[in-house]
Design an enzyme around this catalytic site. Structure first.
Site: not given
Length: 558
Positions: A72, A74, A95, A106, A274, A302, A383, A411
């Site tokens: 998210k 990224t 954030r 994480k 969140a 999230f 991917f 990415w």
């Protein structure tokens, strides 16, 4: 070819001096307060005489997270760089990361690959000291509260009904439940106590929702720290702590300016989780970005049932914001996990698992479109193992809901991989008008608001409220807090309060165990399931892989 890690990509990128980024954003030189070469705090005073502009606000959210990852942040960064590449004046607002996940499981929150904000190490670690200031203000209030009791307790505070906890920005389960004040009368009153992680502190919520020092002081003064022997709430204002707390927070309140790897201006400011808080960056940074850019891209934590819901029902309500478009991020891999596929099998095409898992994405999309009335696009982080048939399956399912799907390769390619998504976002902003509405009305009862979220957003059948929570709801209603919005603390891994229920479960009930007021933040906190406001470290913490060489270069951050 060896693939570079996120931190290696960030360290290999030549950043522009922060003055150059500030100039690009239209920020006057004398409003830039330097924290080294590549980061600065921005004094908001220069905005006072500026007319409000009609910038477009884009919210990036996601499907329910899985260990396969969604990307998210990224996507948020890559979309911003994509908008810049197609000629838009864009600013990203994110954030700040918490040290808990950075050293836990994480990782950081600066994006990934070639779609990152930088300097990545600084942002993920101490940055400009905002979290330290928030923790200090939180703990000053705790110290003044216990000192008041020790010094005679003129307010008649019941030590058994203190609700204020200390905090530390680290996952430390040992501190969840403690006994302090031990060692005799001179060392305080012995009582049960505990710590929250800093991002779950009400100070963090207040910090992120305040739009000025005056607003900050007013919110701080309303914070309830406990109750008296005759059942009256005691506030930070009653303890005369507000001035000193504001002194600790006044510099932190200024938004932090950094940049993406492609030089797009980025505000990174505030950082509530969140799942246990409201999960949005600060109102002050978002409003500053809206004054400077033509497009502002922000994210909420999230899945859309948590961060986006709170962004829309709490932050937008408090700050008078309305998003012009919403991006829902998904991956084929994560959707197959929601369909029951094991993480080790995700590289193999499996349309049956994808069909079982895609209802998770479709419920989030339907909520954005139908519950909140907002234009929406699905961004699929592609991917190498994703097949054309799997991608086509997602496109067709989303098209049936009247929503387009765009592939994202940010990415690997940075802004170039986000151009098609950027063009669709611009189209949504220019051609589709929001018919924005909240998920519940403030005049509804606390119970009715919870039921609205469970049924309309989560897809559940109802709510089970424990006897203890019922008493708390009655108490808060009697105190006049029942007209506030609600902030549900629940697992991020499911629409329900049970992390094992993947996909889009139905006919489940959500159990409400505790209900408390964050009077300063201006919302009711509803705790469900087994949610904790102090996480713990995993069996193998990310901290074990982080190191620094003899030249001070950090490795292992991600």
């Amino acid at each position: 070819m060896t693939m570079l890690s996120d931190i290696e990509i960030a360290q290999a990128t030549k950043l522009q001096p922060i003055d150059v980024i500030a100039k690009k954003a239209g920020i006057p030189e004398d409003s830039v307060e330097h924290y080294g070469k590549y980061k600065a705090k921005i004094d908001p005073g220069f905005l006072k005489d500026r007319k409000a502009k009609k910038a477009k606000l884009i919210l990036v959210t996601a499907i329910t997270p899985t260990p396969a990852g969604e990307g998210k942040t990224t996507t948020t960064v890559g979309l911003s760089d994509g908008l810049s590449r197609i000629g838009k004046n864009v600013i990203v607002a994110l954030r700040e990361p918490s040290l808990g996940p950075v050293f836990g499981i994480k990782g950081g929150a600066a994006g990934g690959g070639y779609a990152q904000v930088a300097p990545m190490e600084d942002i993920n670690l101490h940055f400009t000291g905002d979290f330290h200031a928030i923790g200090a203000a939180n703990n000053l209030l705790a110290a003044m509260l216990d000192n008041h009791i020790h010094q005679g307790n003129a307010l008649g505070i019941d030590p058994g009904r203190i609700t204020w906890k200390r905090c530390v920005d680290m996952n430390d389960r040992q501190l969840r439940f403690i006994v302090d004040g031990c060692g005799g009368r001179s060392n305080g009153v012995t009582r049960e106590d505990g710590f929250d992680i800093t991002v779950a502190s009400e100070i963090m919520a207040v910090f992120c929702l305040a739009d000025s020092i005056t607003d900050l002081k007013e919110r701080l003064s309303r914070i309830i720290v406990g109750y008296t022997y005759d059942d009256k709430p005691v506030t930070a204002g009653d303890l005369k702590a507000v001035g000193a707390m504001t002194a600790l927070l006044k510099d932190a309140l200024k938004p932090n300016l950094v940049q993406t790897l492609e030089g797009t201006p980025a505000f990174v400011h505030g950082g509530p989780f969140a799942n246990i808080a409201h999960g949005c960056n600060s109102v002050s940074a978002t409003k500053m970005a809206l004054q400077l850019g033509d497009y502002v891209v922000t994210e909420a934590g999230f899945g859309a049932d948590l961060g986006a819901e709170k962004f829309l029902d709490i932050k937008c309500r408090a700050a008078g914001l309305v998003p012009d478009a919403v991006v829902v991020v998904a991956t084929v891999r994560a959707l197959k996990m929601h369909g029951g596929l094991d993480k080790k099998q995700l590289a193999t095409e499996d349309l049956a698992a994808l069909e079982k898992g895609i209802p998770n994405l479709l419920r989030h999309v339907s909520n954005i479109k139908n519950v909140y009335g907002l234009p929406c696009v699905v961004a699929v982080n592609r991917f190498p193992t994703d097949t054309d048939d799997e991608i086509d399956f997602i496109v067709k399912k989303c098209r049936a809901l009247g929503v387009n799907t765009e592939l994202s390769t940010v990415w690997a390619e940075g802004g170039k991989g986000g151009e098609s998504l950027a063009k669709e976002v611009v189209r949504l902003c220019e051609e589709e008008k929001p018919a924005f509405k909240f998920a519940y009305d403030l005049d509804a009862t606390i119970t009715a608001k919870i039921e609205s979220l469970v049924k309309k957003v989560y897809g559940g059948s109802g709510v089970v409220i424990t006897a203890n929570a019922k008493k708390q709801i009655e108490k808060l209603t009697a105190l006049g807090f029942d007209k506030l919005p609600i902030c549900v603390a629940k697992t991020q891994y499911s629409f329900s309060d049970n992390p094992a229920l993947l996909g889009a479960p139905e006919n489940f009930e959500v159990t409400v165990k505790n209900v408390k007021v964050s009077a300063g933040a201006g919302f009711i906190v509803v705790l469900t399931g087994d949610i904790m406001t102090m996480p713990g470290l995993p069996k193998v913490p990310a901290a074990e892989k982080i190191d620094v060489d003899e030249n001070g270069v950090i490795s292992g951050l991600f």
